[in-house]
Write a protein that holds these residues in place. Structure first.
Motif, short mmCIF file in Angstrom:
data_model
loop_
_atom_site.label_atom_id
_atom_site.label_comp_id
_atom_site.label_asym_id
_atom_site.label_seq_id
_atom_site.Cartn_x
_atom_site.Cartn_y
_atom_site.Cartn_z
N VAL A 43 21.32 -47.35 -112.92
CA VAL A 43 21.96 -46.14 -112.40
C VAL A 43 23.21 -46.55 -111.63
O VAL A 43 23.18 -47.46 -110.80
CB VAL A 43 21.01 -45.36 -111.48
CG1 VAL A 43 21.73 -44.17 -110.84
CG2 VAL A 43 19.81 -44.86 -112.27
N LEU A 44 24.32 -45.87 -111.91
CA LEU A 44 25.57 -46.14 -111.20
C LEU A 44 25.55 -45.43 -109.84
O LEU A 44 25.25 -44.24 -109.77
CB LEU A 44 26.76 -45.66 -112.02
CG LEU A 44 28.14 -45.76 -111.35
CD1 LEU A 44 28.50 -47.22 -111.07
CD2 LEU A 44 29.20 -45.10 -112.22
N ILE A 45 25.87 -46.16 -108.79
CA ILE A 45 25.95 -45.59 -107.44
C ILE A 45 27.34 -45.86 -106.90
O ILE A 45 27.84 -46.99 -106.95
CB ILE A 45 24.90 -46.23 -106.50
CG1 ILE A 45 23.49 -46.03 -107.03
CG2 ILE A 45 25.02 -45.63 -105.10
CD1 ILE A 45 22.96 -47.21 -107.79
N SER A 46 27.99 -44.83 -106.41
CA SER A 46 29.30 -44.99 -105.79
C SER A 46 29.30 -44.27 -104.45
O SER A 46 28.60 -43.28 -104.26
CB SER A 46 30.41 -44.42 -106.68
OG SER A 46 30.32 -43.02 -106.77
N PHE A 82 32.78 -48.08 -102.46
CA PHE A 82 31.95 -49.14 -103.00
C PHE A 82 31.19 -48.57 -104.19
O PHE A 82 30.99 -47.36 -104.31
CB PHE A 82 30.98 -49.71 -101.96
CG PHE A 82 29.95 -48.73 -101.48
CD1 PHE A 82 28.78 -48.52 -102.17
CD2 PHE A 82 30.17 -48.01 -100.30
CE1 PHE A 82 27.82 -47.62 -101.72
CE2 PHE A 82 29.22 -47.11 -99.85
CZ PHE A 82 28.05 -46.91 -100.56
N SER A 83 30.78 -49.45 -105.08
CA SER A 83 29.99 -49.02 -106.24
C SER A 83 29.18 -50.20 -106.76
O SER A 83 29.59 -51.35 -106.62
CB SER A 83 30.89 -48.46 -107.36
OG SER A 83 31.75 -49.48 -107.85
N PHE A 84 28.04 -49.91 -107.34
CA PHE A 84 27.20 -50.93 -107.95
C PHE A 84 26.23 -50.24 -108.90
O PHE A 84 26.08 -49.01 -108.89
CB PHE A 84 26.43 -51.75 -106.90
CG PHE A 84 25.46 -50.95 -106.09
CD1 PHE A 84 24.12 -50.87 -106.45
CD2 PHE A 84 25.88 -50.27 -104.95
CE1 PHE A 84 23.21 -50.14 -105.71
CE2 PHE A 84 24.97 -49.53 -104.19
CZ PHE A 84 23.65 -49.46 -104.57
N ILE A 85 25.57 -51.03 -109.74
CA ILE A 85 24.61 -50.52 -110.71
C ILE A 85 23.24 -51.12 -110.38
O ILE A 85 23.11 -52.33 -110.21
CB ILE A 85 25.01 -50.87 -112.15
CG1 ILE A 85 26.34 -50.20 -112.51
CG2 ILE A 85 23.93 -50.44 -113.14
CD1 ILE A 85 26.86 -50.56 -113.88
N SER A 86 22.24 -50.27 -110.27
CA SER A 86 20.89 -50.75 -109.96
C SER A 86 20.33 -51.49 -111.17
O SER A 86 20.32 -50.97 -112.29
CB SER A 86 19.98 -49.57 -109.59
OG SER A 86 19.92 -48.62 -110.65
N GLU A 87 19.86 -52.69 -110.94
CA GLU A 87 19.31 -53.51 -112.04
C GLU A 87 17.86 -53.20 -112.33
O GLU A 87 17.41 -53.35 -113.46
CB GLU A 87 19.47 -54.99 -111.68
CG GLU A 87 20.93 -55.44 -111.56
CD GLU A 87 21.05 -56.92 -111.28
OE1 GLU A 87 20.00 -57.57 -111.10
OE2 GLU A 87 22.18 -57.42 -111.23
N THR A 88 17.12 -52.76 -111.31
CA THR A 88 15.71 -52.43 -111.48
C THR A 88 15.39 -51.18 -110.68
O THR A 88 16.18 -50.73 -109.85
CB THR A 88 14.80 -53.59 -110.99
OG1 THR A 88 15.07 -53.84 -109.60
CG2 THR A 88 15.04 -54.85 -111.80
#
Length: 208
Positions: A43-46, A82-88
């Protein structure tokens, strides 16, 4: 066709009135405030943040998962993204930390944080410029992403419901067998006491 039009209308309304996720809070000198969010995999989080500035006071942020892995961080911030993608599937924590050496003369920081997840976090305007898509194609892409997000949310809900049902059934089974064991112990203990007392009284020749 009417069903498809109704579905498109629902999606259009959903995008016309997006969920408000903007948070405002005060951050006192040399304090730490954290926000937690549970997210599924990929899931993309920004996030957009805006921190009030004060002389000789600094604010840092750090994003970590439940295992303490740092996913994003920056020191001495005032305004940014900031942004990141949840791996699990995991619980993520966003923390803002205030640092100052003049605590007695320090002022309170006002922090504004706007966090978006899934389809809401995608920059469709940038996609339109890079891929040279038409506005209608962008809207269809947005609707497709929203539909996928809804389907995945329902799949997660179903999976959690199955896990909770399995846990409840397992607990009920254990309670059932524990109840039977307790009843057997309750019946066996008086029987053993009667047998022991009868044997004791016979040994003392109180009864025949």
């Amino acid at each position: 066709m009417p069903a498809i039009k109704s579905l498109l209308l629902i999606f259009t309304i959903a995008f016309s009135f997006p969920a408000i996720q903007c948070i405002m809070f005060n951050l006192h000198p040399n304090q730490r405030k954290c926000l937690r969010e549970e997210l599924r995999q990929n899931v993309l989080i920004s996030g957009d943040y805006d921190v009030s500035e004060h002389f000789d006071q600094h604010v840092h942020y750090v994003v970590t998962d439940s295992k303490g892995h740092i996913l994003s961080q920056k020191e001495d911030i005032n305004k940014g993204k900031f942004s990141f993608i949840s791996e699990t599937f995991d619980q993520f924590e966003i923390c803002f930390i205030s640092k100052t050496n003049l605590e007695s003369k320090s002022e309170v920081h006002e922090v504004k944080l706007d966090v978006k997840t899934g389809a809401e976090a995608v920059n469709y305007e940038g996609m339109e410029e890079v891929a040279k898509l038409k506005p209608m194609e962008i809207d269809l892409k947005r609707l497709e992403d929203l539909a996928d997000s809804i389907v995945m949310d329902f799949a997660d809900m179903k999976k959690r419901e199955e896990e909770m049902r399995d846990t409840n059934e397992s607990t009920n089974s254990r309670v059932f067998y524990l109840s039977i064991f307790s009843i057997l112990i309750t019946l066996a203990l008086p029987a053993w006491q009667m047998f022991y007392l009868k044997k004791y009284f016979k040994s003392k020749k109180l009864i025949e």
